[in-house]
Scaffold this active site. Structure first.
Site, PDB file in Angstrom:
ATOM      1  N   GLY A   1       5.311   4.977   9.926  1.00 37.39           N
ATOM      2  CA  GLY A   1       6.687   4.489   9.908  1.00 37.39           C
ATOM      3  C   GLY A   1       7.271   4.379  11.300  1.00 37.39           C
TER       4      GLY A   1
ATOM      5  N   ASN B   1       8.991  -2.852  -2.621  1.00 34.66           N
ATOM      6  CA  ASN B   1       9.804  -1.648  -2.805  1.00 34.66           C
ATOM      7  C   ASN B   1      11.179  -2.076  -3.312  1.00 34.66           C
ATOM      8  OD1 ASN B   1      11.917   0.296  -1.867  1.00 34.66           O
ATOM      9  ND2 ASN B   1      10.154   1.432  -1.097  1.00 34.66           N
TER      10      ASN B   1
ATOM     11  N   GLY C   1      21.160   1.404   5.589  1.00 29.17           N
ATOM     12  CA  GLY C   1      21.950   1.086   4.401  1.00 29.17           C
ATOM     13  C   GLY C   1      21.470  -0.098   3.598  1.00 29.17           C
TER      14      GLY C   1
ATOM     15  N   LYS D   1       8.641   6.508  -4.881  1.00 27.71           N
ATOM     16  CA  LYS D   1       8.853   7.046  -3.521  1.00 27.71           C
ATOM     17  C   LYS D   1       9.826   8.218  -3.593  1.00 27.71           C
ATOM     18  CE  LYS D   1       9.137   6.297   1.208  1.00 27.71           C
ATOM     19  NZ  LYS D   1       9.353   5.108   2.014  1.00 27.71           N
TER      20      LYS D   1
ATOM     21  N   ASN E   1      12.121   2.948  -5.066  1.00 31.61           N
ATOM     22  CA  ASN E   1      12.754   3.800  -4.057  1.00 31.61           C
ATOM     23  C   ASN E   1      13.866   4.596  -4.736  1.00 31.61           C
ATOM     24  OD1 ASN E   1      13.847   5.022  -1.873  1.00 31.61           O
ATOM     25  ND2 ASN E   1      14.272   3.165  -0.706  1.00 31.61           N
TER      26      ASN E   1
ATOM     27  N   CYS F   1      16.391   6.820  -0.956  1.00 33.62           N
ATOM     28  CA  CYS F   1      17.098   6.446   0.269  1.00 33.62           C
ATOM     29  C   CYS F   1      18.221   7.443   0.523  1.00 33.62           C
ATOM     30  CB  CYS F   1      17.673   5.038   0.160  1.00 33.62           C
ATOM     31  SG  CYS F   1      18.688   4.628   1.594  1.00 33.62           S
TER      32      CYS F   1
HETATM   33  O1  RRO Z   1      17.897   1.228   4.473  1.00 33.03           O
HETATM   34  C1  RRO Z   1      17.968   2.452   4.730  1.00 33.03           C
HETATM   35  O2  RRO Z   1      18.962   2.948   5.276  1.00 33.03           O
HETATM   36  C2  RRO Z   1      16.890   3.383   4.388  1.00 33.03           C
HETATM   37  C3  RRO Z   1      16.178   3.348   3.223  1.00 33.03           C
HETATM   38 BR1  RRO Z   1      16.383   1.994   1.948  1.00 33.03          BR
HETATM   39  C4  RRO Z   1      15.243   4.375   2.939  1.00 33.03           C
HETATM   40  O3  RRO Z   1      14.566   4.436   1.902  1.00 33.03           O
HETATM   41  N1  RRO Z   1      15.090   5.355   3.872  1.00 33.03           N
HETATM   42  C5  RRO Z   1      15.792   5.377   5.013  1.00 33.03           C
HETATM   43  O4  RRO Z   1      15.617   6.289   5.826  1.00 33.03           O
HETATM   44  N2  RRO Z   1      16.683   4.374   5.273  1.00 33.03           N
END
Ligand code: RRO
Length: 310
Positions: A263, A99, A72, A164, A127, A130
């Site tokens: 990742g 980002n 989040g 992204k 981004n 998300c």
């Molecule tokens: O922070 C997140 O929960 C999160 C982000 Br910003 C994202 O781009 N992708 C993800 O799987 N989690």
């Protein structure tokens, strides 16, 4: 050496945003981290205009072949990033990609303008993907909304703009094309796939209810989506999704990626980027007998003589 949007990288391996805390790693490993930094460029965790606490716990679920996160976007906010994080990240000795994410074009514009002023920032990644906040998903899922966002922010910076992309959309190549048409310099994909997990009572496990699936489970999807985007756009691509070996990186490059991001594997092994790069180099040398593998990989030139220990 690899050229990516006129930025020179010592290796074509980078981190996926939010999957490697370079400041904590520097504290833990000291200068040893910098001697063989796992990534050719460092991508920051997503920054928002104001600080965010992130989602309530639990935030992680271990899936059979990966994990679901519902983090989040916890972060210090733009000001905290510029004051606290950026000076430390600048000491890593690799190009920095910041980002950013906002709920409106005005918010994203403020972020982009502030970063444009900072020499430490080599490129900006938007981004729009998300899965853990509704606004992020909507912009990246729709070519029209994404086009409007890129049109608004493109004139605000001369730095390379990377978009992204989300896999949670009907036609990822159409979204990539919208990004290209509006002047983006590159696209990166895939972000996590929207997913959920239930506890034994049937109630949602994650504090945020839904999250994003990553890891080996999504690698075949990433490969298909990178190939689909490469067929439709001419922009450089940062490919990611379930990469845990040099062979996986080579697959994404063969599908059209210029850079490959690691990742989830970095959570298991913080030095994964180093190992994957070594494996990729071995494969390229074994596979080609020359320093360049094939046309699809033409931008990844392995300097055999230097051995690039970066
Ligand atoms: O922070 C997140 O929960 C999160 C982000 Br910003 C994202 O781009 N992708 C993800 O799987 N989690």
């Amino acid at each position: 050496m690899v050229d990516f949007c006129a930025i020179t990288l010592k290796r074509p391996i980078v981190n996926g945003s939010g999957t490697f805390d370079a400041i904590a790693a520097r504290r833990a490993f000291g200068v040893a981290l910098l001697r063989d930094f796992p990534f050719g460029a460092f991508v920051s965790k997503t920054i928002t205009l104001s600080p965010r606490e992130g989602n309530p716990p639990p935030r992680l679920w271990e899936a059979q072949a990966g994990m679901i996160n519902s983090i989040g976007l916890p972060n210090r906010g733009l000001h905290g990033y510029l004051e606290h994080d950026l000076p430390q990240l600048a000491e890593l000795g690799v190009p920095l990609i910041t980002n950013v994410m906002g709920s409106t074009a005005a918010e994203v514009s403020q972020l982009v303008e502030a970063l444009d002023d900072r020499d430490e920032v080599a490129a900006i990644e938007l981004n729009v993907s998300c899965p853990n906040v509704a606004t992020g998903l909507d912009i990246g899922a729709d070519p029209g909304s994404l086009a409007a966002l890129v049109r608004a922010v493109r004139p605000l910076t001369g730095k390379p703009l990377i978009v992204k992309l989300t896999p949670n959309t009907a036609d990822v190549a159409a979204v990539a094309l919208a990004a290209q048409t509006e002047g983006a310099d590159a696209v990166s994909l895939i972000n996590t796939l929207r997913a959920t997990a239930l506890d034994r009572s049937g109630a949602p496990w994650l504090g945020g209810v839904t999250g994003g699936l990553s890891g080996p489970a999504i690698r075949a999807i990433a490969l298909a989506q990178v190939a689909a985007v490469a067929r439709r756009v001419s922009l450089p691509i940062v490919g990611m999704g379930g990469v845990s070996s040099g062979a996986h990186a080579a697959d994404l490059i063969a599908a059209g990626a210029t850079l490959v991001a690691v990742g989830t594997e970095s959570f298991r092994d913080p030095a994964a980027g180093c190992r994957i790069w070594e494996e990729l180099k071995s494969l390229q040398i074994a596979g080609s007998g020359s320093t360049t593998v094939n046309a699809a990989q033409a931008q990844v030139e392995v300097d055999v003589n230097s051995g690039d220990s970066a």
